[in-house]
Design a protein around this motif. Structure first.
Motif, PDB file in Angstrom:
ATOM      1  N   THR A 132       0.860  -1.182   0.000  1.00 27.04           N
ATOM      2  CA  THR A 132       0.000   0.000   0.000  1.00 27.04           C
ATOM      3  C   THR A 132       0.896   1.232   0.000  1.00 27.04           C
ATOM      4  O   THR A 132       1.820   1.322   0.819  1.00 27.04           O
ATOM      5  CB  THR A 132      -0.903   0.021   1.252  1.00 27.04           C
ATOM      6  N   SER A 133       0.634   2.155  -0.910  1.00 22.67           N
ATOM      7  CA  SER A 133       1.448   3.368  -1.006  1.00 22.67           C
ATOM      8  C   SER A 133       0.578   4.521  -1.507  1.00 22.67           C
ATOM      9  O   SER A 133      -0.598   4.336  -1.810  1.00 22.67           O
ATOM     10  CB  SER A 133       2.637   3.141  -1.952  1.00 22.67           C
ATOM     11  N   ALA A 135       0.421   7.482  -4.433  1.00 26.68           N
ATOM     12  CA  ALA A 135       0.942   7.964  -5.710  1.00 26.68           C
ATOM     13  C   ALA A 135       0.164   9.231  -6.059  1.00 26.68           C
ATOM     14  O   ALA A 135      -1.017   9.158  -6.405  1.00 26.68           O
ATOM     15  CB  ALA A 135       0.786   6.907  -6.787  1.00 26.68           C
ATOM     16  N   GLU A 138      -3.512   9.703  -4.869  1.00 26.57           N
ATOM     17  CA  GLU A 138      -4.208   8.419  -4.806  1.00 26.57           C
ATOM     18  C   GLU A 138      -3.537   7.440  -3.849  1.00 26.57           C
ATOM     19  O   GLU A 138      -2.309   7.383  -3.760  1.00 26.57           O
ATOM     20  CB  GLU A 138      -4.228   7.760  -6.191  1.00 26.57           C
ATOM     21  N   GLN A 140      -2.625   3.783  -3.476  1.00 23.37           N
ATOM     22  CA  GLN A 140      -2.392   2.696  -4.430  1.00 23.37           C
ATOM     23  C   GLN A 140      -2.227   1.397  -3.648  1.00 23.37           C
ATOM     24  O   GLN A 140      -1.381   1.308  -2.759  1.00 23.37           O
ATOM     25  CB  GLN A 140      -1.142   2.992  -5.254  1.00 23.37           C
ATOM     26  N   GLU A 142      -1.435  -2.487  -4.279  1.00 21.15           N
ATOM     27  CA  GLU A 142      -0.984  -3.518  -5.207  1.00 21.15           C
ATOM     28  C   GLU A 142      -1.154  -4.857  -4.509  1.00 21.15           C
ATOM     29  O   GLU A 142      -0.640  -5.055  -3.406  1.00 21.15           O
ATOM     30  CB  GLU A 142       0.475  -3.304  -5.579  1.00 21.15           C
ATOM     31  N   VAL A 152      -3.775  -3.904  -9.340  1.00 26.32           N
ATOM     32  CA  VAL A 152      -3.594  -2.609  -8.692  1.00 26.32           C
ATOM     33  C   VAL A 152      -4.965  -1.948  -8.544  1.00 26.32           C
ATOM     34  O   VAL A 152      -5.742  -1.904  -9.490  1.00 26.32           O
ATOM     35  CB  VAL A 152      -2.660  -1.701  -9.512  1.00 26.32           C
ATOM     36  N   ARG A 154      -6.609   1.728  -7.225  1.00 26.39           N
ATOM     37  CA  ARG A 154      -6.293   3.121  -6.855  1.00 26.39           C
ATOM     38  C   ARG A 154      -7.551   3.768  -6.299  1.00 26.39           C
ATOM     39  O   ARG A 154      -8.630   3.616  -6.864  1.00 26.39           O
ATOM     40  CB  ARG A 154      -5.777   3.878  -8.066  1.00 26.39           C
ATOM     41  N   ARG A 155      -7.359   4.496  -5.209  1.00 28.21           N
ATOM     42  CA  ARG A 155      -8.475   5.196  -4.576  1.00 28.21           C
ATOM     43  C   ARG A 155      -8.079   6.645  -4.341  1.00 28.21           C
ATOM     44  O   ARG A 155      -6.961   6.918  -3.927  1.00 28.21           O
ATOM     45  CB  ARG A 155      -8.845   4.552  -3.249  1.00 28.21           C
ATOM     46  N   THR A 156      -9.026   7.551  -4.573  1.00 23.11           N
ATOM     47  CA  THR A 156      -8.754   8.965  -4.328  1.00 23.11           C
ATOM     48  C   THR A 156      -9.447   9.438  -3.071  1.00 23.11           C
ATOM     49  O   THR A 156     -10.337   8.835  -2.569  1.00 23.11           O
ATOM     50  CB  THR A 156      -9.224   9.844  -5.504  1.00 23.11           C
TER      51      THR A 156
END
Length: 156
Positions: A132-133, A135, A138, A140, A142, A152, A154-156
């Protein structure tokens, strides 16, 4: 189940970042299952030796007893406070196979700096790995799953 090397071979960049995140600090958090099915959290250290991730437990510790009874586990890498340089966090899950071979135990013990052979040694059979990171703006996530590969979210 997969060995660590299996993940490295299939997704070298993902595995490399996971290893880097595990290596940030020495102590990790291991979740096991108690006899009644409730979770138990324990501190642990891991070793990357050969193709595998290894972790141990003091002789007849609750952690070791849990894993001998029910081999399922989840392992969370070291927690680091997010900042501008935060690279994320890593988790694996799977089953732990106890290894009682004294030669293997000696090899792993040498790498950890202990000579005590009276301990439980477990090899991680990995079914899932998550990094979890952040970017940009977002989150991210993985996720590698055995038999399904890498995805992957992605959440905002």
């Amino acid at each position: 189940m997969a060995s660590w090397t299996g993940i490295v071979e299939a997704h070298p960049d993902f595995a490399g970042r996971g290893r880097e995140l595990f290596d940030v600090h020495k102590h990790k958090t291991l979740a096991t299952l108690r006899r009644d099915g409730s979770p138990r959290i324990s501190g642990t250290e891991i070793s990357f030796v050969g193709d595998d991730i290894w972790f141990g437990g003091m002789w007849m510790s609750q952690k070791a007893r849990d894993l001998r009874r029910d081999a399922r586990f989840a392992l969370h890498g070291p927690t680091v406070e997010p900042d501008d340089k935060w690279k994320g966090d890593v988790k694996i899950a799977g089953t732990a196979e106890e290894v009682e071979d004294d030669e293997v135990k000696r090899k792993i013990a040498e790498g950890s700096g202990t000579g005590d052979m009276r301990y439980h040694l477990f090899r991680a059979d990995i079914s899932e790995m998550v990094i979890t990171s952040v970017a940009g703006n977002e989150l991210q996530i993985e996720v590698w799953k055995q038999g399904k590969g890498l995805s992957v979210v992605r959440r905002t």
